[in-house]
Design a protein around this motif. Structure first.
Motif, PDB file in Angstrom:
ATOM      1  N   HIS A 314      46.689  50.326  42.070  1.00  0.00           N
ATOM      2  CA  HIS A 314      48.003  50.093  42.691  1.00  0.00           C
ATOM      3  C   HIS A 314      48.843  49.069  41.931  1.00  0.00           C
ATOM      4  CE1 HIS A 314      47.507  52.533  46.305  1.00  0.00           C
ATOM      5  NE2 HIS A 314      46.242  52.147  46.318  1.00  0.00           N
ATOM      6  N   LYS A 315      48.317  48.578  40.789  1.00  0.00           N
ATOM      7  CA  LYS A 315      48.999  47.537  40.010  1.00  0.00           C
ATOM      8  C   LYS A 315      49.315  46.302  40.875  1.00  0.00           C
ATOM      9  CE  LYS A 315      51.256  50.394  36.437  1.00  0.00           C
ATOM     10  NZ  LYS A 315      50.127  51.219  36.219  1.00  0.00           N
ATOM     11  N   LEU A 316      48.376  45.996  41.731  1.00  0.00           N
ATOM     12  CA  LEU A 316      48.508  44.862  42.633  1.00  0.00           C
ATOM     13  C   LEU A 316      48.183  43.576  41.868  1.00  0.00           C
ATOM     14  CD1 LEU A 316      48.822  44.051  45.590  1.00  0.00           C
ATOM     15  CD2 LEU A 316      46.522  44.905  46.009  1.00  0.00           C
ATOM     16  N   ASN A 317      48.953  42.526  42.095  1.00  0.00           N
ATOM     17  CA  ASN A 317      48.638  41.231  41.487  1.00  0.00           C
ATOM     18  C   ASN A 317      47.396  40.652  42.136  1.00  0.00           C
ATOM     19  OD1 ASN A 317      50.550  40.768  39.488  1.00  0.00           O
ATOM     20  ND2 ASN A 317      52.079  40.044  40.969  1.00  0.00           N
ATOM     21  N   VAL A 318      46.414  40.307  41.322  1.00  0.00           N
ATOM     22  CA  VAL A 318      45.172  39.714  41.838  1.00  0.00           C
ATOM     23  C   VAL A 318      44.886  38.421  41.080  1.00  0.00           C
ATOM     24  CG1 VAL A 318      42.684  40.033  42.143  1.00  0.00           C
ATOM     25  CG2 VAL A 318      44.220  41.993  42.404  1.00  0.00           C
ATOM     26  N   GLY A 319      44.620  37.367  41.836  1.00  0.00           N
ATOM     27  CA  GLY A 319      44.142  36.121  41.254  1.00  0.00           C
ATOM     28  C   GLY A 319      42.728  35.867  41.728  1.00  0.00           C
ATOM     29  N   LEU A 320      42.139  34.796  41.230  1.00  0.00           N
ATOM     30  CA  LEU A 320      40.773  34.461  41.601  1.00  0.00           C
ATOM     31  C   LEU A 320      40.807  33.252  42.535  1.00  0.00           C
ATOM     32  CD1 LEU A 320      37.929  35.433  40.639  1.00  0.00           C
ATOM     33  CD2 LEU A 320      37.971  33.501  39.053  1.00  0.00           C
ATOM     34  N   GLY A 321      39.955  33.272  43.561  1.00  0.00           N
ATOM     35  CA  GLY A 321      39.898  32.118  44.471  1.00  0.00           C
ATOM     36  C   GLY A 321      38.473  31.657  44.672  1.00  0.00           C
ATOM     37  N   THR A 322      38.295  30.346  44.791  1.00  0.00           N
ATOM     38  CA  THR A 322      36.950  29.854  45.121  1.00  0.00           C
ATOM     39  C   THR A 322      36.705  29.930  46.620  1.00  0.00           C
ATOM     40  OG1 THR A 322      37.735  27.591  45.389  1.00  0.00           O
ATOM     41  CG2 THR A 322      36.927  28.227  43.185  1.00  0.00           C
ATOM     42  N   ASP A 323      37.771  29.786  47.428  1.00  0.00           N
ATOM     43  CA  ASP A 323      37.646  29.714  48.879  1.00  0.00           C
ATOM     44  C   ASP A 323      36.632  28.667  49.334  1.00  0.00           C
ATOM     45  OD1 ASP A 323      38.341  30.348  51.510  1.00  0.00           O
ATOM     46  OD2 ASP A 323      36.763  31.859  51.689  1.00  0.00           O
ATOM     47  N   VAL A 324      36.494  27.589  48.613  1.00  0.00           N
ATOM     48  CA  VAL A 324      35.712  26.461  49.157  1.00  0.00           C
ATOM     49  C   VAL A 324      36.313  26.113  50.507  1.00  0.00           C
ATOM     50  CG1 VAL A 324      35.483  23.939  48.888  1.00  0.00           C
ATOM     51  CG2 VAL A 324      34.949  25.470  46.958  1.00  0.00           C
TER      52      VAL A 324
END
Ligand code: GUN
Ligand code: ZN
Length: 434
Positions: A314-324
């Motif tokens: 879907h060409k969705l913007n994805v970032g990375l998260g630690t979710d601490v």
């Protein structure tokens, strides 16, 4: 600020495009013997040392690193400051975990001294791990955000944060009201948004803990100020998804709740999205919204496997998260180690260059900051890291067997952690030295 120009010589690598769009080879730039020139907090040149050195004055200060790699600072698109003290809490999935551990821990932020103390620990931990920009949840208390921004401002960090809005389905000691959350958020926006490198994010915790009135006011705030961020959680856990359907029976699904209250947009970041359907991904993409992929958290809380290939489709913007503190590490290198396994369990791959993209330029694009951070392009903020190939005996030995930068990068992401980060620079200033 005094005029300064400094240069840093080492192997240099940065992501310049999404491998899903341009292919792996065109997605990065690598200089085996590179030079990064920094002037007044920004990158003024990048290239091969052999070519660039001739263009610089003879007396320029050059720091030369052996067995090291310079990369952009890492970008954490989802983390909770007030959960620093509860990382690694045993036994529960999301909804019980929130009630048993999270809410009591966050309640301590009513106390300014506690908020100041944890903000300091939290920022040091980000920098030790090479994270130079983060999208941060505070607690419900405005003080949590004031303490954080005060500490971030002192180091001139590029950071985004917001006070949690939650006016139902949480203990009385931790709820605001629709009205007070609006007033308090507005005061924080006026004080911090756009000040130096700080930005504000309107932060409804997730649909179950906000009344329709509160979600309406969150949407209203977004309309009142330019370039505000919005951060929340979505479709992390199956019981959570069912609960949202019960609470909002009139809406088509979880994303439609946020859509209805006008919370989607180019600066909206939704954490997790593990159980999103195809239509929801399409709608997120259409509105320019982004997802924060949080693999250590999704494993730890037993939430599920994020479908990155569907997001790519879907060409969705994805970032990375630690979710601490649902996530178990501040290290985005360790987070990538787990991201790789998420793909393996779905019969897919995560190339080291896609990983680098997710932790840098992908995160910057999710935050609409790609002209400022996420790469080492000329004119961007000088937020960068020096990674040490000899950080541990095993890393040192293992990297000697690596034949090229792809292998080196993959091993750094598999074995690397805070020990790998020798130095962190923010706006050209050394802010962490191992
Ligand atoms: N959903 C609502 N609040 C939270 C939180 O604090 N952490 C995670 N992982 N999910 C949430
Ligand atoms: Zn979270």
């Amino acid at each position: 600020m005094p005029l300064t120009r400094k240069a840093y010589r080492a192997a240099i690598l940065h992501s310049i495009a999404d491998p899903a769009e341009v292919g792996i080879e065109a997605s990065y730039e690598y200089f085996e013997d590179g030079l990064l020139v920094v002037e007044n907090g920004q990158i003024s040149a990048i290239g091969h040392a052999s070519e660039l050195l001739a263009t610089l004055p003879a007396d320029i200060e050059i720091t030369h690193y052996q067995d090291a790699l310079i990369t952009p600072g890492l970008i954490d698109t989802h983390i909770h400051l007030p959960q620093t003290g509860m990382v690694g809490a045993y036994g529960e999935q999301l909804l019980d975990w929130l009630n048993t551990y999270t809410f009591p821990c966050e309640s301590q932020f009513a106390d300014k001294a506690h908020a100041d103390e944890v903000a300091d620990i939290f920022i040091k931990e980000l920098l030790r791990n090479g994270t130079t920009t983060a999208l941060v949840f505070g607690s419900v208390h405005p003080q949590s955000v004031n303490s954080f921004f005060e500490a971030a401002q002192q180091l001139d960090l590029r950071m985004i944060a917001g006070k949690v809005m939650m006016d139902r389905n949480a203990p009385d000691y931790l709820t605001d009201t629709a009205e007070s959350s609006y007033v308090e958020s507005k005061a924080l926006i006026e004080r911090w948004h756009g000040k130096g490198r700080l930005h504000y994010a309107v932060t409804p915790r997730f649909a179950p803990t906000s009344t329709p009135e509160q979600l309406t006011l969150a949407g209203q705030l977004l309309g009142e100020y330019p370039d505000l961020y919005m951060q929340t959680h979505i479709s992390e856990n199956l019981k959570e998804v069912e609960w949202v359907k019960e609470l909002f029976p009139e809406r088509k699904g979880y994303l439609d709740v946020y859509d209805h209250y006008q919370l989607l947009g180019e600066r909206s970041v939704f954490a997790h999205g593990v159980h999103l359907c195809d239509d929801e991904c399409a709608r997120l993409a259409e509105t320019g919204s982004a997802i924060a992929f949080c693999p250590t958290s999704n494993f730890f809380l037993g939430s599920g496997l994020f479908n990155l290939p569907m997001a790519e489709k879907h060409k969705l913007n994805v970032g990375l998260g630690t979710d601490v503190g649902g996530g178990t590490s501040f290290s985005l290198l360790q987070t990538l180690n787990e991201a790789y396994k998420v793909m393996q369990l779905q019969g897919a791959r995560l190339s080291p260059f896609k990983s680098l993209y997710l932790a840098t330029l992908g995160g910057a694009r999710a935050l609409r900051l790609e002209d400022k951070i996420g790469t080492l392009h000329t004119g961007t903020d000088a937020d960068f890291l020096v990674l040490d190939y000899n950080a541990t005996p095993l890393l040192s030995y293992r990297l000697k067997q690596a034949n090229n930068i792809a292998e080196t990068l993959f091993v750094l992401m598999t074995l690397g952690d805070d020990r790998t980060v020798l130095q962190t620079y923010a706006a050209g200033t050394l802010v962490h030295q191992r």
